[in-house]
Every structure is written in C-alpha cells, then in structure tokens.
Design an enzyme around this catalytic site. Structure first.
Site, PDB file in Angstrom:
ATOM      1  N   MET A   1      -1.397  -4.583   7.852  1.00  0.00           N
ATOM      2  CA  MET A   1      -1.973  -4.405   6.517  1.00  0.00           C
ATOM      3  C   MET A   1      -3.016  -5.477   6.265  1.00  0.00           C
ATOM      4  O   MET A   1      -2.795  -6.658   6.521  1.00  0.00           O
ATOM      5  CB  MET A   1      -0.868  -4.472   5.460  1.00  0.00           C
ATOM      6  CG  MET A   1      -1.358  -4.235   4.046  1.00  0.00           C
ATOM      7  SD  MET A   1      -2.032  -2.571   3.846  1.00  0.00           S
ATOM      8  CE  MET A   1      -3.093  -2.833   2.431  1.00  0.00           C
TER       9      MET A   1
ATOM     10  N   GLU B   1      -7.839  -4.402  11.244  1.00  0.00           N
ATOM     11  CA  GLU B   1      -7.556  -5.090   9.979  1.00  0.00           C
ATOM     12  C   GLU B   1      -8.702  -6.012   9.586  1.00  0.00           C
ATOM     13  O   GLU B   1      -9.009  -6.155   8.400  1.00  0.00           O
ATOM     14  CB  GLU B   1      -6.248  -5.872  10.080  1.00  0.00           C
ATOM     15  CG  GLU B   1      -5.028  -5.053  10.462  1.00  0.00           C
ATOM     16  CD  GLU B   1      -4.844  -3.794   9.632  1.00  0.00           C
ATOM     17  OE1 GLU B   1      -5.113  -3.835   8.412  1.00  0.00           O
ATOM     18  OE2 GLU B   1      -4.441  -2.768  10.200  1.00  0.00           O
TER      19      GLU B   1
ATOM     20  N   GLU C   1       0.828  -1.212   0.000  1.00  0.00           N
ATOM     21  CA  GLU C   1       0.000   0.000   0.000  1.00  0.00           C
ATOM     22  C   GLU C   1       0.861   1.260   0.000  1.00  0.00           C
ATOM     23  O   GLU C   1       1.789   1.360   0.806  1.00  0.00           O
ATOM     24  CB  GLU C   1      -0.915  -0.003   1.239  1.00  0.00           C
ATOM     25  CG  GLU C   1      -2.025   1.013   1.151  1.00  0.00           C
ATOM     26  CD  GLU C   1      -3.045   0.839   2.267  1.00  0.00           C
ATOM     27  OE1 GLU C   1      -4.248   0.940   1.988  1.00  0.00           O
ATOM     28  OE2 GLU C   1      -2.642   0.597   3.414  1.00  0.00           O
TER      29      GLU C   1
ATOM     30  N   GLY D   1       1.706  -0.466  11.143  1.00  0.00           N
ATOM     31  CA  GLY D   1       1.194  -1.287  12.227  1.00  0.00           C
ATOM     32  C   GLY D   1       0.773  -2.645  11.693  1.00  0.00           C
ATOM     33  O   GLY D   1       1.109  -3.692  12.250  1.00  0.00           O
TER      34      GLY D   1
END
Length: 858
Positions: free
Chosen positions: A274, A307, A134, A272
């Site tokens: 994904m 997530e 990302e 942190g």
C-alpha cells in the site's frame, strides 16, 4: 451498519458542501500490550477536524467506525454521542462557515487486516501494529471525512509502550512519552498510516542533485518483525528503492514530495502493498525465509516500484472518486514494470508482464462482471471489488498500447504536465486526456472511448495467402469481439514472421511490420512478398492488449516446435495464447498439458516456467475431462520428477520443478519420495530442503493422508513462527477426513475468531482438488450461508469466504443450477456479493465447457 457503505452521490454532495483545512489526531496505543485477549481490545482516538461549510446552517456527517464514542464537540457545543453517532457516522447539524469538530472515541484493534491490525508473534509474544485503509478504513482508527477528494494536511501524535517505535507519514520524534509527527502535505484519508511496535529497523539515504542545482536528500528506512530480521535483505530493498527514485526523478521532473521514505514489511497483510506516502506497507512474505527463484526477487522489485510510482500517480495527484481508480492503479502497474525494466537488473520484466500479469486481465475481462477501465463505482463496496484485473493489469496493458500509439516522449511529457498542473489535487479522466492530447497531437477522446470506456477483449487472428512461388501474397489480420462487448478497437501492433533456421532448427523472426489494425479486417501490405512463414505472431513484442489467435499452420508449428522459439518474449506470448485457447475451450486441456510436458523443461525464463506450472495444474483441476484426471496427474508428476532430476544441482529450475512435483504428486511412490526427502533418507543432488520447501512437501502428504496431526505438530515445533503456524493450519485443513472438513468449515463460516491470514490458510487447505467427494456436502451449505457471512463479517473476510469456498470443484450442471437459483432468488442481495457469486459461476461454466472440449478429444 447503517450508512457504512458510503455512496458516490453522498460523497459528491459532501464534497460540494465541505472543504477540510486540517486534522489533528491523537492515538493511545498502550492498550495493545499486556492483559489477555478474552475481550476485544480498544484504543483511545481523539480527533480534531477544522473545516469549512459552503452553506452555514447545513447538515452533513463525519465517518467513524468504532465500538463507542466518549464525547463529541462541534464548535464548542457538546453533542450527545448516543444521539449523533450510529456506529459508522456522526451527524453534524447547523454547521457554521468555519467549524471545529472534536471526537473522543474508543476504536477497535483489528484481526482482519482492516483499520489498526494487531498481531501477536507466536515466536516471542511481541505485539505488532500497522494500519491498512484502502478504500475506506481509516474511519476505523480516527474520525474523518472518508473520501479521496476531501484532502487535508494531517498532524498525528501517538502514545505507545515504552520500548516501541512508531512510524507514520511524516518524520516522528519521541518527546515526553509521545511520538509527534511532522505535518503532512494535503493527502487523502486512505493513505495516512501508522506502524508501531518493536520492529527491526534499518536505515539508509538517497541523495540527488536536482536540475536547478539543489540537493535532495531522502531518509530511507526498512522494517520488519524481529523474528524475520535474520532473513531480511534490506540492502537489496534499498538498492531497488534508489534505482526507482533515480528513474522517476529522471522521467517525472517533479521531486519526490513526501520527505522520508520508510518501507514496512508487516504480518497478516491483505494486499501486496500500500502506497502510504512516506510509510509504504508490504506483506512480509516479500522477506524470503528460504530459497526462492529470481522471479520472487523480480516480483518484489516490481511491487516496490509500483508503490513508488503511486507517490506521484495517486498520492500527489488523486482521483476524485473510485470511478477513476485506474488513474493511479493502471499507471502504477505500468510504471512498475517500465521502471523495473529500464532501471534495475530485472530487464526481462515485460516477459513476466505478457505471460503473467496480462493473464489476470484476460480472465477478468471475460467475466460477466467485466467493466470499462474507467468504471461505474456506485459505492464503497463496488470500489473494494474494483481492485481487480481490469483496473490493474488491463489498465496497464492499455497504457502500454497508449505509449505505442502516442509515443513514449509524448506520454512522459504528458505525465510531467499532469503532476505540475494538479499537484496535491484531485482529477478525473478528462484532466489526463487533455495533457496527453497537448503532448501527442492525437485525438485522446476517441482513443479513450475505445480503450477506457468500453469493456471486453478483442481477438486478433492472422490469415496468410501464398503465391505460386511460396511467398506471402496477402497477410490479413482479422479482429473479432465477443457478442456481449462488440467494440472493435484501433490496435498498434507488430506482426512477426518466424521460421526454423540453423542446424539446431531454432524458430526465429525474419520479418516484422508495425501497423495500425482497425476494424474487422486489416491488410498488412508491408509483409507482401516475404518468404512463407512457419509461424505468424500477431502482437509480436506485446504492444497491444488482445487475445492472440493462430492460423492452422502456425498452430501446428507450435505443437511441434514451441520450445525452438529463441526469443523469450515471443515464447511467453505463444504460451499465453495457447492458455487462452484452452480456457476458451478451443483447444483440449490435455493438449496444453502435453505441451507443458514436452516444452516447459526448455523454458529459460523462471517466471514463465512457474506460470506454466500453475496453468498446467489449473488445466488438470478444472479443464480436463474427469475421466482423464488421474492419467493427466500421473503424467504431470512423472514429467515433473524427470525435469527435477535433470535440472542443474542447486539451480532455480531445480527448485521450481521440486515445488511443482510436490503440487501434483499423488501416487504412492511419489509421496514416498517426498517423505524420504523430508526425512533425509533420499537426496537429489543440489536440492536443499529448507523450511519453506518442507512445508510445500508436507501439504500433499497431509492431503493424501500420509502426514497426520502429530507429524504436523512436530513440524510446527521445528518452525514455531507465524509463518510456520499459517502453513500448519493449511496442512491441518488439507487432511482427507470428513471431520477435518467440518472443523475447517466451522472455523471459517461459523466463527470470527481466526485472523485474516488464518482464514486464508484454512480455506486453502479445505479446498483440495483431490477432495471433491469430501467437500461435496458443502456445495448446498455454501448458498445457505453466504448472505449471512456477508452481512456479519468485514468486507475483506466476506470476500475471502465467498470466493474461497465457492464449490468450484463440484464441477457439474447441478452446481451451475444451484448458483443460478441463488442469483435468481437473491436479486436484492448486496451487489458486491452478487458479483462474486456471478464471477465464480462463470468460471464454473467455463470449466464445464473446457471439460466437454477435452472429452471430445479423448
């Protein structure tokens, strides 16, 4: 590279022309092991893309960032790689209605956490790979159309070393030396994923009977490096995972759509976590090597659930372009806390949200770079910087306000309709607003204009008039906005009235009204006639997004009785408001330090306490008058040691005060105590000085010249792990020597040999608050090098360097002038680079205003 920074206009044009039917990707990762690292390593990547063109004969391009391309074939025609590939794009001319593109490339392993990251564990020499894409780094691993609205199914196969396991989005099987993965549903390129290596892997499963009577079974997996296996509490990860799946199935009425659910904790991670469907990746620091407080477990649970929310908000339904990044991140941030509070043991999550998460939003929303939640994202560099406090925390805060405004049931029903209507598709703002308008009956267009399409944070201040009998004759809420962002918004808020009661003088709420605040002045008629309050708390229960202000009487009550507030959320809101007053130069920073010294020891919520420690340290570093810094530091160290000795043996509070004491220790006696605690010649009852705490004690000792290179080398020998190496690098760069600072600067600025994790550690050690004189010579050098660094390094490393090395500790008008001069003379610099400098310059200006306020108090 030319063309690497894809623009929104290019993406729109390509999406109008192309539709992708499927990808087949074959990777050969056997090159990851063996040999030496004297030369950059590459791996073979072969991609077949089948796609349609709306205009036969038209031209377009595919995305690939790679050192070299061996072969390109379009519809059976061999193309000259040297003619069609420029390093980041492959030119595609004379397209047919139905097309097949085949690209055979050599792609590079990464050391920056972007693309295919390769990590060698210093503990045992094992190699570990994982991907992070990302917003647009899957093109570093395989050829594709790198934009979120060109979704497609993917089929992956991977050749890897014999003793490795490989994971991807679908279930994988090893056949004749090749890992072959089940095809995915249509997903965006940036959420495809690979994890490969000799990882430690634990399995479990989740089962549920759906409303239609069918049984849903989701295989669960959790993995980490072998060196962390002894610390890995996979059972707790699985517990939170199952609780989250229960919550989202209960409320979303759409079964988890991606088959299995693996969660990989990987080294040197930039983020942190994904939300890759079926293969979520996390930073391995969520595996705790030593004693941590419940706040750390809560934070991990929140990230796991954040997530998981993305599986629906972002993966199933994806924004068309990064303008609407909030359509996934704001929702995941809100749903992470919502599900955690209602579905797990962490029932005080909204306290953490009010005190910690919102602080990130308030800071971001007062920077000159602030933007609406729905942003104007021109290109990929803009997109990278918009993973910020506005998109995450303000967006989540706005959604919390929306739930209060529209109603919880209407909000969740809107989400359910949104998933069913747009499954596996892409959406814009209007798609969500239309379903919410259906379910709530509210005018979502007006709400959106106020909350999603304007920037800035409002301030709400109570004004209380009393009658002759001492009762409230009129309570008014005044709403203000910054001149730069004058929008006044409708707020659904609770107003709480508090007073001291009982023998212990507890400060408790005795009256509450929930009202709509709109415009500059709102009278709260429901509270007329109430007994006179000692404290008026606007935005009680934290329903809206605003800066809370106090009337004079309330502020005096807090100065004397903040610790007597019994409700943890109310207390957290007051602390947050006082910190905003400090940052806004409306309250001297030494007064905030004094409040922490007097009342933080009574704070029951461990997460709030840790935030107070961070704020107190920031107040000392940036906002107190320079002449008071030494006094303030001594007072904080004395207070921290006093609370450390008073805390319950072995308690979370004891551990938290120990870490804070180390962070502020500077006097000879304090440093000697840290050294004796390390050596074991001094003890504090119940305090276990484990390996992580040892490094926390060593950094201040290194920064003050007590622990030299030999001491740090001995500690690394004791903890010869990847984590130990990061700590040692940070401590080495923290030593008080001009030669050390020069070496650290060169390692980060003049070389690209360090991995992303070691760049971060070096910068952290370099920028010590006590080393202002040592780092002063680098203020001018910073402005000389940042444009070159931005051009030569990956965007992630560029961001780390530009943010981390800004001379914020050189807090003077001269540094502000230097920043202004750079901005004035670099109008053509990359907009993302200018934004980073502009933000840091604004923070510096805020520091100087705070210091002036504090100096006036002195």
């Amino acid at each position: 590279m030319p063309g690497e920074n894809l623009s929104r206009d290019e993406a729109r044009e390509r999406a109008a022309l192309l539709s992708v039917e499927e990808y087949e990707v074959s990777l050969d990762l056997r090159s990851a092991v063996g040999g030496t690292d004297t030369e950059p390593r590459t791996f073979r990547s072969v991609t077949t893309i089948r796609f349609r063109s709306a205009e036969p004969g038209a031209s377009s391009f595919a995305d690939l960032i790679a050192p070299s391309v061996t072969a390109v074939s379009l519809n059976g025609r061999d193309l000259d790689p040297g003619a069609v590939f420029d390093g980041s794009r492959i030119l595609l001319e004379d397209l047919a209605e139905d097309n097949e593109l085949v690209v055979d490339a050599q792609c590079a392993y990464s050391r920056t956490g972007e693309g295919m990251h390769r990590f060698v564990d210093p503990e045992d020499g094992e190699v570990y790979l994982y991907t992070q894409y990302e917003p647009a780094d899957s093109r570093r691993v395989f050829t594709n159309f790198e934009q979120p609205d060109l979704k497609a199914p993917f089929r992956f196969e991977v050749r890897a070393p014999e003793d490795w396991v490989v994971w991807s989005n679908g279930v994988g099987e090893l056949s004749d030396g090749v890992w072959k993965f089940a095809g995915t549903k249509p997903i965006s390129t940036y959420i495809t994923a690979f994890v490969a290596g000799p990882y430690h892997y634990v399995t479990d499963s989740y089962e549920r009977v759906l409303d239609d009577g069918t049984r849903l079974e989701i295989p669960l997996g959790a993995l980490c490096r072998k060196g962390l296996a002894r610390h890995f509490d996979a059972d707790d990860v699985f517990l939170v995972t199952k609780q989250g799946l229960d919550f989202f199935h209960d409320h979303f009425d759409y079964p988890y759509p991606f088959g299995k659910y693996d969660q990989a904790f990987v080294p040197e991670y930039n983020l942190g976590a994904m939300e890759n469907p079926g293969c979520v990746t996390f930073r391995e620091e969520f595996i705790f090597r030593g004693n941590v407080t419940q706040a750390s477990y809560e934070r991990r649970a929140n990230v796991i659930l954040h997530e998981m929310a993305h599986m629906w908000f972002g993966d199933l339904v994806t924004m068309v372009w990064w303008d609407d990044l909030w359509l996934k991140e704001s929702f995941a941030d809100f749903m992470g806390t919502f599900s955690m509070v209602e579905g797990t043991r962490f029932t005080n999550g909204w306290v953490t949200f009010a005190n910690n998460r919102k602080a990130w939003a308030y800071r971001a929303d007062q920077l000159p770079s602030t933007h609406p939640v729905t942003a104007d994202i021109r290109d990929l560099e803009d997109a990278k910087l918009n993973f910020d406090g506005i998109t995450y925390a303000k967006g989540a805060s706005v959604l919390k306000q929306l739930v209060a405004y529209a109603g919880r049931d209407a909000f969740l029903e809107g989400a359910r309709r949104y998933f069913k209507r747009h499954a596996y598709g892409n959406t814009r703002l209007g798609d969500l607003l239309s379903v919410l308008e259906e379910t709530s009956g509210r005018d979502m267009a007006a709400w959106s204009r106020s909350w999603l399409q304007t920037a800035g944070v409002n301030s709400l201040t109570p004004q209380v008039l009393l009658d002759a009998e001492g009762r409230v004759s009129e309570l008014t809420v005044l709403q203000e906005a910054a001149e730069s962002h004058p929008e006044l918004r409708p707020h659904r808020v609770a107003i709480g009235l508090y007073r001291q009661e009982g023998a212990d003088g507890s400060l408790v709420r005795y009256a509450r009204a929930e009202v709509d605040v709109d415009g500059p002045r709102t009278i709260v008629g429901e509270l007329a006639g109430a007994d006179a309050p000692e404290l008026v708390l606007v935005n009680d229960d934290d329903l809206t997004y605003c800066k809370i202000r106090f009337d004079d009487g309330s502020l005096e009550t807090l100065r004397a009785h903040l610790g007597d507030l019994t409700d943890p959320l109310a207390r957290a809101l007051c602390w947050s408001a006082l910190w905003n007053l400090t940052r806004d130069a409306l309250m001297p920073a030494r007064d905030f330090v004094d409040l922490v010294l007097r009342f933080a020891g009574r704070e029951s919520d461990i997460g709030v306490l840790q935030t107070l420690h961070a704020w107190a340290n920031s107040a000392l570093t940036f906002y107190v008058a320079p002449e008071w810094r030494a006094t303030g530091g001594r007072l904080l160290a004395e207070g921290a040691l006093r609370e450390l000795r008073a805390a319950g043996p072995g308690s979370q509070h004891q551990l938290t005060w120990a870490r804070f004491f180390a962070a502020v220790a500077s006097e000879e006696d304090d440093l000697r105590l840290l050294q004796e605690l390390l050596e074991g010649s001094a003890k504090i009852d119940g305090l276990e000085v484990d390996q992580e705490l040892r490094w926390a004690f060593l950094e201040p000792l290194a920064a003050h010249g007590v622990a030299d290179e030999s001491v740090l080398a001995a500690e690394l020998a004791r903890d010869d792990t990847a984590s130990g190496k990061r700590h040692q690098v940070r401590c080495l760069a923290a030593r008080p020597s001009a030669a050390v600072k020069a070496q650290a600067w060169a390692a980060v600025v003049e070389s690209d040999s360090l991995s992303n994790a070691l760049v971060e550690a070096t910068i952290g050690g370099f920028a010590q608050a006590s080393h202002r004189e040592l780092t002063a010579p680098y203020a001018s050098k910073y402005f000389d090098v940042i444009e070159r660094v931005w051009a030569e390094r990956s965007i992630q490393i560029g961001m780390d360097v530009v943010r981390g090395l800004f001379p914020s500790l050189q807090d003077s008008a001269e540094t502000v002038a230097a920043a202004d001069a750079w901005l004035a003379s670099h109008g053509e610099a990359a907009p993302a680079l200018r934004r980073l400098v502009l933000e840091a310059r604004d923070d510096l200006g805020r520091s100087l205003r705070g210091q002036a306020c504090d100096g006036g108090a002195g």
